[in-house]
Design a protein around this motif. Structure first.
Motif, PDB file in Angstrom:
ATOM      1  N   ARG A  53     122.978  19.990  35.785  1.00 53.15           N
ATOM      2  CA  ARG A  53     123.442  19.015  35.093  1.00 53.15           C
ATOM      3  C   ARG A  53     122.962  18.060  34.460  1.00 53.15           C
ATOM      4  N   PHE A  54     122.637  16.987  35.487  1.00 52.10           N
ATOM      5  CA  PHE A  54     121.593  15.935  35.001  1.00 52.10           C
ATOM      6  C   PHE A  54     120.364  15.918  34.522  1.00 52.10           C
ATOM      7  N   VAL A  55     119.201  17.485  35.213  1.00 50.85           N
ATOM      8  CA  VAL A  55     118.361  17.779  34.296  1.00 50.85           C
ATOM      9  C   VAL A  55     118.265  18.744  32.745  1.00 50.85           C
ATOM     10  N   TYR A  85     122.052  16.542  30.429  1.00 49.39           N
ATOM     11  CA  TYR A  85     122.286  15.063  29.591  1.00 49.39           C
ATOM     12  C   TYR A  85     120.960  14.271  29.588  1.00 49.39           C
ATOM     13  N   ASP A  86     119.565  14.420  30.757  1.00 56.92           N
ATOM     14  CA  ASP A  86     118.511  13.895  30.743  1.00 56.92           C
ATOM     15  C   ASP A  86     117.379  14.504  29.190  1.00 56.92           C
ATOM     16  N   LYS A  87     117.762  13.809  27.903  1.00 54.62           N
ATOM     17  CA  LYS A  87     117.209  14.849  26.491  1.00 54.62           C
ATOM     18  C   LYS A  87     115.869  15.160  26.856  1.00 54.62           C
ATOM     19  N   PRO A 131     121.352   4.978  27.436  1.00 55.23           N
ATOM     20  CA  PRO A 131     122.583   4.689  27.628  1.00 55.23           C
ATOM     21  C   PRO A 131     123.074   5.961  26.068  1.00 55.23           C
ATOM     22  N   GLN A 132     122.471   6.405  25.550  1.00 56.62           N
ATOM     23  CA  GLN A 132     122.866   7.531  24.926  1.00 56.62           C
ATOM     24  C   GLN A 132     122.737   8.444  25.351  1.00 56.62           C
TER      25      GLN A 132
END
Length: 287
Positions: free
Chosen positions: A204-206, A209-211, A219-220
């Motif tokens: 999920r992180f990679v 979220y981590d665009k 923050p965005q």
């Protein structure tokens, strides 16, 4: 329960209401429901019921019926008393004084149930104050909705982001690393691989979220994590319905295809599991 009530409707009435909803979903009135139309409808349904729930809560919290909810009224509804004290000042109320002493002990120990509860209470108070745009004695209905559902109100966005940074950005660099994202998890050097839930969270992180793929969340990038967007859920449900109900493979649904298997449509987010058929907000205009 809503599904059961739907079944109790006469066949003619249940079909009439379902057809009315189908017409409202079909924004361009071309006789077909696309993935985009279904997704938009489901998101609208999510928001509608969230707002309805907040309005009901507002009435419950507004103890004196003056159309505002004060911080004291919120405390009374949530905790059966007003929790607002200086941790260094003795209190007259024996129960509150016991709470204050317990909190003081917990603070020295760095962690315990009371400390966790108090921190959650402080977060609520900060969010309450931020939602109170006019700095009045309490929250109006619109402000209360902002307090309960900050994801629905633009002026709360910055606060939500800052709150997430305060909680997760342990080194104070203005970002959330993978380690900070995973929280208190500690890798076991003797294990051959990470637990399943860690693998899921890393993915999920990679991937979600981590665009910008820099190994940390700015923050965005934090916003979709701390305030999950219903858009993704709605899109998944829309695609699922089309996959299951599209009989001719045109990637959209006709009224005939839906009525061929109405129970599947009924037991989905598209009708909020049948709830919409008992809410004239969703079907009345088309009858």
């Amino acid at each position: 329960e809503d599904v059961d009530e739907y079944v109790k409707l006469g066949h003619e009435e249940q079909q009439k209401r379902l057809q009315a909803i189908i017409k409202k979903i079909d924004l361009d009135s071309d006789g077909f429901l696309t993935e985009s139309e279904l997704s938009s409808w489901i998101q609208m349904s999510f928001k509608h019921y969230a707002m309805q729930e907040a309005k009901q809560q507002f009435v419950e919290y507004d103890k004196n019926s003056d159309d505002t909810v004060t911080w004291d009224e919120y405390n009374i509804q949530m905790y059966d008393r007003v929790i607002d004290f200086d941790e260094n000042t003795a209190l007259d109320d024996a129960e509150e004084e016991s709470f204050r002493k317990e909190f003081a002990i917990c603070k020295k120990q760095s962690f315990c149930f009371w400390l966790l509860q108090f921190n959650l209470h402080l977060k609520d108070k900060k969010r309450f104050e931020k939602a109170n745009q006019d700095s009045g004695p309490g929250l109006s209905l619109e402000e209360f909705i902002a307090f309960e559902h900050p994801e629905e109100v633009d002026y709360m966005t910055e606060f939500v982001i800052q709150e997430a940074l305060e909680e997760h950005d342990k080194n104070g660099d203005g970002f959330v690393s993978l380690e900070e994202f995973l929280g208190d998890y500690r890798w076991d050097p003797t294990a051959n691989e990470d637990p399943e839930w860690i693998l899921v969270e890393k993915d999920r992180f990679v991937n979600d979220y981590d665009k910008d793929n820099d190994g940390r969340l700015d923050p965005q990038e934090l916003l979709p994590w701390v305030v999950p967007n219903n858009q993704g859920i709605a899109q998944e449900e829309a695609l699922h319905l089309i996959d299951e109900m599209d009989l001719n493979g045109d990637k959209k649904l006709s009224e005939e295809e839906i009525l061929e298997n109405p129970d599947l449509f009924l037991t989905s987010e598209a009708t909020d599991y049948g709830r919409q058929l008992h809410d004239d907000y969703f079907y009345h205009d088309e009858l």
